[in-house]
Design a protein around this motif. Structure first.
Motif, PDB file in Angstrom:
ATOM      1  N   ASP A 156     -24.451 -36.684  98.722  1.00  0.00           N
ATOM      2  CA  ASP A 156     -23.977 -35.507  99.349  1.00  0.00           C
ATOM      3  C   ASP A 156     -23.463 -34.497  98.418  1.00  0.00           C
ATOM      4  OD1 ASP A 156     -23.376 -33.246 101.044  1.00  0.00           O
ATOM      5  OD2 ASP A 156     -22.786 -34.493 102.386  1.00  0.00           O
ATOM      6  N   PRO A 157     -24.115 -33.428  98.014  1.00  0.00           N
ATOM      7  CA  PRO A 157     -23.523 -32.468  96.934  1.00  0.00           C
ATOM      8  C   PRO A 157     -22.281 -31.804  97.647  1.00  0.00           C
ATOM      9  CG  PRO A 157     -25.601 -31.570  97.845  1.00  0.00           C
ATOM     10  CD  PRO A 157     -25.213 -32.860  98.423  1.00  0.00           C
ATOM     11  N   VAL A 158     -21.976 -31.584  98.808  1.00  0.00           N
ATOM     12  CA  VAL A 158     -20.869 -30.860  99.390  1.00  0.00           C
ATOM     13  C   VAL A 158     -19.837 -31.966  99.613  1.00  0.00           C
ATOM     14  CG1 VAL A 158     -22.473 -29.425 100.578  1.00  0.00           C
ATOM     15  CG2 VAL A 158     -21.537 -31.389 101.828  1.00  0.00           C
ATOM     16  N   ALA A 159     -19.804 -33.016  99.278  1.00  0.00           N
ATOM     17  CA  ALA A 159     -18.751 -33.879  99.134  1.00  0.00           C
ATOM     18  C   ALA A 159     -17.726 -34.461  97.949  1.00  0.00           C
ATOM     19  CB  ALA A 159     -19.017 -35.425  99.780  1.00  0.00           C
ATOM     20  N   LEU A 200     -16.339 -42.780  96.970  1.00  0.00           N
ATOM     21  CA  LEU A 200     -17.957 -43.256  96.942  1.00  0.00           C
ATOM     22  C   LEU A 200     -18.428 -43.901  98.368  1.00  0.00           C
ATOM     23  CD1 LEU A 200     -20.677 -43.843  95.742  1.00  0.00           C
ATOM     24  CD2 LEU A 200     -19.628 -45.885  94.956  1.00  0.00           C
ATOM     25  N   ALA A 201     -17.441 -44.659  98.998  1.00  0.00           N
ATOM     26  CA  ALA A 201     -17.731 -45.415 100.310  1.00  0.00           C
ATOM     27  C   ALA A 201     -16.749 -45.197 101.359  1.00  0.00           C
ATOM     28  CB  ALA A 201     -18.048 -46.846  99.938  1.00  0.00           C
ATOM     29  N   ALA A 202     -17.546 -44.810 102.509  1.00  0.00           N
ATOM     30  CA  ALA A 202     -16.465 -44.748 103.740  1.00  0.00           C
ATOM     31  C   ALA A 202     -15.896 -46.132 104.158  1.00  0.00           C
ATOM     32  CB  ALA A 202     -17.267 -44.058 104.962  1.00  0.00           C
ATOM     33  N   GLU A 203     -16.768 -47.159 103.954  1.00  0.00           N
ATOM     34  CA  GLU A 203     -16.406 -48.607 104.520  1.00  0.00           C
ATOM     35  C   GLU A 203     -15.634 -49.432 103.695  1.00  0.00           C
ATOM     36  OE1 GLU A 203     -19.471 -47.255 104.201  1.00  0.00           O
ATOM     37  OE2 GLU A 203     -20.274 -46.610 106.048  1.00  0.00           O
ATOM     38  N   VAL A 204     -15.375 -49.061 102.396  1.00  0.00           N
ATOM     39  CA  VAL A 204     -14.490 -49.908 101.234  1.00  0.00           C
ATOM     40  C   VAL A 204     -13.413 -48.793 100.875  1.00  0.00           C
ATOM     41  CG1 VAL A 204     -14.811 -51.186  99.470  1.00  0.00           C
ATOM     42  CG2 VAL A 204     -16.483 -51.354 100.981  1.00  0.00           C
ATOM     43  N   THR A 228     -15.697 -46.915  91.048  1.00  0.00           N
ATOM     44  CA  THR A 228     -16.540 -46.615  89.726  1.00  0.00           C
ATOM     45  C   THR A 228     -15.952 -45.484  88.836  1.00  0.00           C
ATOM     46  OG1 THR A 228     -19.015 -45.969  88.811  1.00  0.00           O
ATOM     47  CG2 THR A 228     -17.986 -44.928  90.934  1.00  0.00           C
ATOM     48  N   PHE A 229     -16.214 -45.269  87.764  1.00  0.00           N
ATOM     49  CA  PHE A 229     -15.779 -44.149  86.806  1.00  0.00           C
ATOM     50  C   PHE A 229     -15.626 -43.078  87.791  1.00  0.00           C
ATOM     51  CE2 PHE A 229     -15.801 -40.888  83.724  1.00  0.00           C
ATOM     52  CZ  PHE A 229     -14.634 -40.955  83.261  1.00  0.00           C
ATOM     53  N   ARG A 230     -14.568 -42.286  87.759  1.00  0.00           N
ATOM     54  CA  ARG A 230     -14.275 -41.318  88.568  1.00  0.00           C
ATOM     55  C   ARG A 230     -14.701 -41.384  90.121  1.00  0.00           C
ATOM     56  NH1 ARG A 230     -13.858 -36.331  85.837  1.00  0.00           N
ATOM     57  NH2 ARG A 230     -11.967 -36.218  84.485  1.00  0.00           N
ATOM     58  N   GLY A 231     -14.923 -42.417  90.533  1.00  0.00           N
ATOM     59  CA  GLY A 231     -14.675 -42.559  91.911  1.00  0.00           C
ATOM     60  C   GLY A 231     -15.955 -42.453  92.870  1.00  0.00           C
ATOM     61  N   SER A 266     -20.649 -46.770  83.339  1.00  0.00           N
ATOM     62  CA  SER A 266     -20.050 -47.406  84.574  1.00  0.00           C
ATOM     63  C   SER A 266     -21.286 -47.280  85.733  1.00  0.00           C
ATOM     64  CB  SER A 266     -18.970 -46.783  85.065  1.00  0.00           C
ATOM     65  OG  SER A 266     -18.379 -47.371  86.365  1.00  0.00           O
ATOM     66  N   PRO A 267     -21.639 -48.325  86.114  1.00  0.00           N
ATOM     67  CA  PRO A 267     -22.660 -48.529  87.029  1.00  0.00           C
ATOM     68  C   PRO A 267     -22.401 -47.595  88.345  1.00  0.00           C
ATOM     69  CG  PRO A 267     -22.431 -50.594  86.218  1.00  0.00           C
ATOM     70  CD  PRO A 267     -21.479 -49.847  85.636  1.00  0.00           C
ATOM     71  N   LEU A 268     -23.448 -47.223  89.016  1.00  0.00           N
ATOM     72  CA  LEU A 268     -23.368 -46.457  90.276  1.00  0.00           C
ATOM     73  C   LEU A 268     -24.353 -47.249  91.288  1.00  0.00           C
ATOM     74  CD1 LEU A 268     -21.993 -44.109  91.874  1.00  0.00           C
ATOM     75  CD2 LEU A 268     -24.034 -42.747  91.226  1.00  0.00           C
TER      76      LEU A 268
END
Length: 528
Positions: A89-92, A97-101, A106-109, A257-259
């Motif tokens: 989502d480009p507005v976020a 990165l994750a709501a559940e974890v 990852t690099f810069r989150g 850093s993988p995504l």
């Protein structure tokens, strides 16, 4: 070159977005519901189309799509008038990165490389809570381009990942001792034994965002790995050699850093390839995690036009990939920024290139995307060609502007090797860019005007982190600085500074008021 598809006004969308956790659930439900409706409507299309939708819904093995599969895509778009669900989502930007974890995973989150952690940041110079290892240093010998030397600690980019797991705060990082480490964030003690990779780990690790006990990491030993952390010791689930991707044009390191987004791992390698791997994660009957990866797509970080322009074949990728909307962005050591449309990758349709911009010189800093889909790029000054002199070293690009995406640029290089090595930070109405020469610039996001400048002990390869209106910047004198950014119009006053010892090339991780940072002296420090 095809221009990116026009989209809705993101600022209007942002004003009416529900809370992020609900957005994530809605996003996933919509994917499933659209697929189910499509299957009901298109029941007679044929097995080829079924396999395509099956890949979307999570069958074990993706399959190439037949022509009927293209009809599925068209019909799904018709059924879903809002548009195909976006990858990120480009507005976020600025959200995890994750709501559940819970974690800095990852690099810069996050996918836009814009989440720096959570506070509160200490209001005064923090105490050292622990250092790892408690004695000795994280060092090894490594050979690069025929030269062997000793390497210690954490280097560029080297940001630790932080994740809340099993009622503990895990701090996970790769180091120059050629291993991945798993450390208790409260005590500094090892949770699991280190996992040896065979050579240096230079970049930042990534932790699975969907709760699977997996860490993803690349190493100079030419492998990208998935490592399970659900036992008494870490175990390798899978690895991919850079030599398995062709053609390669440089070396076989894995620095990015993988995504991971919806079971697809996105990354790139110094061999000059960008790629997508479907992981097929699952928990086996024995209760342990497993993966069955399939390479979905890979593409070169160069084209014939680029190689002609630069006059050589050095086009590696050290940047972590960035995703905004449906588009994956990355940059190369030859200065090429590319964007690939991932929109229907889950259905087996290969991404198409929708963005191309040549900055002329080496780009190791990751591209940062903002809430309007704008891109911010830091460029080094090494090739010294006319294009790099013309373009400058801090850029704002608008992908919607086709062949003329440059909004503004700022020249910052004072000498060969100067420029921007750390990834810029976007904070409110400014962009913060550290330079090799030790300058930290605060740049107006709208105009490109330099509002203020700081001078620190260079080189500054550590990417800035901004949390709670506090700018954290490490320097090569071994000092971590905190500046008050509550007023972005003026040079930020110093809140505190603390010497942790050894050049700070790695990016600090901030999590719930504690700061984790590694140095070239050989240790990782917890401050708070």
């Amino acid at each position: 070159m095809t221009a990116p598809r026009p989209g809705p006004d993101l600022r209007l969308l942002a004003a009416r977005q529900p809370p992020r956790r609900r957005r994530r659930r809605t996003y996933l439900l919509r994917r499933v519901l659209v697929g189910v409706v499509a299957l009901a409507v298109l029941g007679g299309i044929g097995m080829g189309a079924w396999l395509g939708v099956g890949a979307l819904l999570g069958d074990d093995e993706p399959s190439p799509l037949t022509l009927e599969g293209e009809r599925v895509i068209a019909t799904l778009a018709a059924i879903d008038p809002i548009g195909w669900p976006r990858w990120a989502d480009p507005v976020a930007p600025g959200t995890p990165l994750a709501a559940e974890v819970d974690g800095l995973l990852t690099f810069r989150g996050n996918a836009s490389r814009s989440f720096h952690g959570t506070g509160p940041v200490p209001a005064e110079a923090p105490a050292e809570r622990w250092s790892y290892p408690a004695s000795g240093a994280l060092c090894s010998s490594s050979t690069d381009l025929g030269s062997t030397r000793d390497w210690c600690g954490l280097g560029w980019t080297g940001q630790p990942a932080v994740v809340e797991r099993d009622d503990r705060t895990w701090v996970v990082f790769g180091a120059y001792d050629g291993a991945v480490h798993f450390v208790d964030g409260d005590t500094g003690e090892s949770i699991l034994p280190p996992f040896p990779t065979g050579d240096l780990v230079k970049g930042s690790v990534a932790v699975d965002p969907d709760g699977f006990p997996i860490v993803y990491v690349g190493s100079r030993d030419d492998h990208l790995r998935a490592i399970a952390i659900d036992g008494d010791a870490p175990r390798e689930l899978w690895r991919l050699s850079a030599r398995d991707l062709s053609p390669g044009v440089w070396n076989d390191d894995w620095d990015p850093s993988p995504l991971v987004i919806d079971d697809v791992l996105l990354t790139a390698s110094e061999s000059g390839q960008v790629l997508a791997v479907r992981l097929n994660r699952a928990i086996g009957d024995d209760g342990l995690v497993r993966v069955r990866p399939t390479l979905l797509w890979n593409a070169p970080a160069w084209d014939a036009e680029l190689l002609t322009a630069v006059g050589d074949a050095v086009s590696s990728v050290e940047t972590s990939v960035t995703v905004s909307g449906d588009v994956l962005y990355h940059a190369s050591s030859a200065g090429l920024v590319q964007g690939w449309d991932l929109g229907h990758l889950a259905l087996g349709v290969e991404p198409t290139r929708v963005f191309r911009y040549w900055a002329g010189d080496d780009i190791d800093a990751s591209v940062v995307a903002d809430d309007e889909g704008m891109l911010y790029v830091g460029v080094e000054f090494e090739r010294l060609n006319e294009r790099s002199r013309q373009v400058g070293q801090v850029l704002k690009l608008d992908p919607s502007r086709g062949d003329d995406p440059l909004v503004w640029s700022v020249p910052v290089a004072a000498y060969e090797g100067d420029g921007v090595w750390g990834t810029p930070a976007v904070h409110r109405d400014i962009v913060i860019a550290p330079t090799d020469s030790g300058r930290v610039l605060g740049i107006d996001r709208a105009t490109g005007e330099v509002r203020w400048e700081l001078s620190l002990f260079g080189p500054l390869w550590s990417s800035p982190a901004v949390v709670d209106d506090v700018l954290l910047q490490g320097d090569c004198g071994g000092t971590l600085h905190a500046f008050d950014l509550s007023d972005t119009a003026v040079a930020p006053p110093t809140l505190w500074s603390t010497v942790v010892g050894g050049c700070i090339e790695a990016t600090p991780a901030v999590w719930e008021g504690r700061i984790y940072v590694g140095t070239r002296a050989g240790q990782v420090h917890a401050l708070g």
